[in-house]
Design a protein around this motif. Sequence first.
Motif, PDB file in Angstrom:
ATOM      1  N   ALA A  12       1.083  -1.076   0.070  1.00  0.00           N
ATOM      2  CA  ALA A  12      -0.354  -0.080   0.348  1.00  0.00           C
ATOM      3  C   ALA A  12       0.751   1.312  -0.343  1.00  0.00           C
ATOM      4  N   TRP A  13       1.708   1.783   0.415  1.00  0.00           N
ATOM      5  CA  TRP A  13       3.145   2.338   0.542  1.00  0.00           C
ATOM      6  C   TRP A  13       3.698   2.432  -0.589  1.00  0.00           C
ATOM      7  N   GLY A  14       3.678   1.529  -0.755  1.00  0.00           N
ATOM      8  CA  GLY A  14       4.567   1.529  -2.956  1.00  0.00           C
ATOM      9  C   GLY A  14       3.510   1.818  -3.461  1.00  0.00           C
ATOM     10  N   MET A  15       2.049   2.214  -3.455  1.00  0.00           N
ATOM     11  CA  MET A  15       0.719   2.117  -4.075  1.00  0.00           C
ATOM     12  C   MET A  15       1.003   3.721  -4.202  1.00  0.00           C
ATOM     13  N   GLY A  16       1.286   4.341  -2.905  1.00  0.00           N
ATOM     14  CA  GLY A  16       0.764   5.699  -2.533  1.00  0.00           C
ATOM     15  C   GLY A  16       0.181   5.960  -1.637  1.00  0.00           C
ATOM     16  N   ASP A  17      -0.362   4.568  -1.263  1.00  0.00           N
ATOM     17  CA  ASP A  17      -1.761   5.113  -0.252  1.00  0.00           C
ATOM     18  C   ASP A  17      -1.137   5.126   1.059  1.00  0.00           C
ATOM     19  N   LEU A  18      -1.619   5.594   1.853  1.00  0.00           N
ATOM     20  CA  LEU A  18       0.042   5.678   3.000  1.00  0.00           C
ATOM     21  C   LEU A  18      -0.921   5.443   4.321  1.00  0.00           C
ATOM     22  N   ASP A  19      -2.309   5.714   4.235  1.00  0.00           N
ATOM     23  CA  ASP A  19      -3.053   5.383   5.424  1.00  0.00           C
ATOM     24  C   ASP A  19      -3.558   4.310   5.206  1.00  0.00           C
ATOM     25  N   GLN A  20      -3.292   3.434   3.832  1.00  0.00           N
ATOM     26  CA  GLN A  20      -3.623   2.035   4.395  1.00  0.00           C
ATOM     27  C   GLN A  20      -2.520   1.005   4.520  1.00  0.00           C
TER      28      GLN A  20
END
Length: 890
Positions: free
Chosen positions: A509-517
């Motif tokens: 999720a971090w690598g895809m830019g979804d920091l909250d998830q």
Amino acid sequence: MTATPLLETKFHLPIAHGRLVPRARLSDQIARAASATLTLVSAPAGFGKTTVMAELASRSGGARIAWLSLDAGDNDPVMFWTYVIEAIDRAAPGLVTGARSSLSGAQISVDAVVTMLLNGLAAADADVVLVLDDLHVIESPAIHEQLGYFLEHLPAHGHVVVGTRADPAIPLARLRARGGLIEIRASDLRFSAAEAERYLETMGLVLPDGDVAALEGRTEGWIAALQLAALSLQGRADTTAFINAFAGDDRHIVDYLVEEVLRRQPARIRDFLLKTSILSRFTGSLADAVTAGDGGAATIEALDRGNLFVVALDSQRRWYRYHHLFGGVLQAHLTAEMPSDVPILHRRASDWFEEHDDRSAAVEHAFRAGDPERTAELVELASVEMRQYRREATLRRWLAALPPDVLARRPVLAVALAGSTLSANEVDRVDELLTEAERRLAAGEPVVIVDEGERRRLPAMIELYRAALSKLQGDLEGNVAHARRVLELVDEDDDIGRGGAETFLGLSAWGMGDLDQGFEWYLKGMASLERGGLLTDVVGAGIIGADIRQAAGRLTDAMRIYEDGLARATRTQPPLRGVTDMHTGLADIAYQRGRLDEAQAHLDAGRSLGDELAFPREPYRWRIVRARILQARGDIEAALPLLEDAERLYLSEFSPDIHPVSAIRARMLIAHGRSGEARAWAQRAGLSPTDELTYVREYEHTTLARLLVAEAADGGPGTLPASLALLERLLTAAEQGRRDGSRLEILVVQALARHAAGDAVGAFAALDAAIELGEAEGYVRVFLDEGPSMTRLLKAAEKRSKAPGYLHELVGASTGTEPSSASQGLVEPLSEREMEVLRLLRSDLDGPGMARELVVSLNTLRTHTKNIYAKLGVGSRRAAVRRAEEIDLI
């Protein structure tokens, strides 16, 4: 089976016989070895290398001697360095304890452990001599490379002595050029005629001078041949005729002489010699098991007394081995005379080692017994602990050596081969192995599984390895899908397996830019790992959580994660591994807030604890922060080499490379007016203003936009419109992804770009937005690292800003004044009621909730809050909490 059992006899110096011959002409070389980095004793078998090294060790004065006899099983880097560390620890207790505990723990590279070992040796209060006997058995390129690094960085009171039949693949030429190499070779080790005569006398032979000269000439001073000849000469009347009877090259001499020795032995002794030759080491009970006889201990003692090429391996004379040359010839005779017995002998040896909890030796002999089914069973029983104690290289070698049909029938082993392959960051045959294991299980085909617990874990393990495979191949969607499937399959009480999958989901999720998830999954993963008792992993994974929060622009959250990790790591003595990483993380936060002295203090504190308490990425992370501090202080020439080191040391460990070192370097170059070098970086990276945007390259594209602004200032045509268009797209993506860390950086560059384009209104609008974000978390360097153009813009904005205190702080920092720190209080203190409000500002309560808690009206609460902001010199709730923490109000 004990965890990675270590063979005691490998650490013992050979027991000297009373027939040693003084070698005065070697004395100088032996004496000089005490000051050399490396003493290389290189000669073919039978030249007395081990004896010379033992003499060297005995004449090393007050040095601490770490002896290690190597064998082919040490080609696993983890096992090799485990033995090296154990040998040194026995010689100098406590010196390398950190390196040993780090190597036995999970997720730390062998290269990092070698560095820890060197740091431990640097702290020694006396010389330490590491003796490596039979290094020629080590064929692993990785070990050669690590050993070369070890030698090149060995501290002054560290010394290595190597015995080998062939020169190892280490940087001998560089050591020779530096005067750090002592070489003792076959020409030095050959007996002279006088030495040969003295040696024969120790063997009970007094020969005429002519026979001694002839024997020395025939053998060319080769010690092993002299010993064999002496054994054959005992009891002969016509020694001259016998000496004249053999000739030829070394191999023929040995074959001839061994045959003579064997021919003169009683049948029972000859049978014992041949059958026990399959063993690399033996003791009485093992010899009895292999020969299916009794009296093995007494027979070995008789061989020792008769000088029949047995070498005692311990001071109690319980364990022995044959001289390598003698043993090799014995094995050749065994194969020629009793070929059908060889597999039986190995099976007996395997059974004995299995009964005595040495499963590694049991596996090796099972392979030689030619029984693949039994071998596979032993490997399967050993596989869990082999993975647990990071001996994946040996496990992979075993698994790859099994026949394909045997491996296919054993899905636990097939999956283990896939996992050990992935552990080396390789993907060869991984998908094939996992697919075939899945197919067999789904089809209900006959399979062989030793441990039913492993059968239950197989589906989840297959999915976990598929998740790892997807991650290595850059398939984030596949990584997520497989990790989610692990959560569906894993047992409820398997906290470690669950934590692994949850961590993968957070990273993806971090690598895809979804920091909250990403952060949500990170928290779940940490809770699972903590329930599983992996406290060191919890500390280490804090780096991931802090990185995610920094990407979201939440410096305070990241700081708390590092502080919590530091507290966890220091609850025990010695501290947990990762304590140095926590200091580096806190140094980075202090740097971002412009507190350079505090940042350097954290770096120094971490380094003082030693690399043995660091995770593998620490050397890379430390250099990044140190380089940034140097650059902030104007010393870019010292900063750039550190970045080069950091790039070389970079390890992803599945984390996305959000801030590539090359892009960090490019930013420094741009800020210091070296845009030409930065342009070369952009070309190498293949960056363009019209690229499709992804989060993983967001920092690189923001750096490209900054480069275009600098090139416009240098007269580059058409670069500003491209920069402005790129920045608009980047800002939109960051806002949609709620990535305030990226948004802040983009707004800063956008302010510079608009100002360069003559759009003052737009420039101050972007700067105001950046200041609003930056003030809440105390960012300083994100502004100042842009160089003089940003400093001028900040000064122009200072009088018109909504946050004059923060702007004043930034401008002051740009002139060399560090921002307010914990040592500075308030001009006007907060009242008792205002302190109550301040503590609630730190909570999750909203305005009405705080008013209810304090039993005041909402308007009264707003008045208190306004007064607090004014006294603290801030403009928002988050900034008030951050400033209050800095000055120790809360």
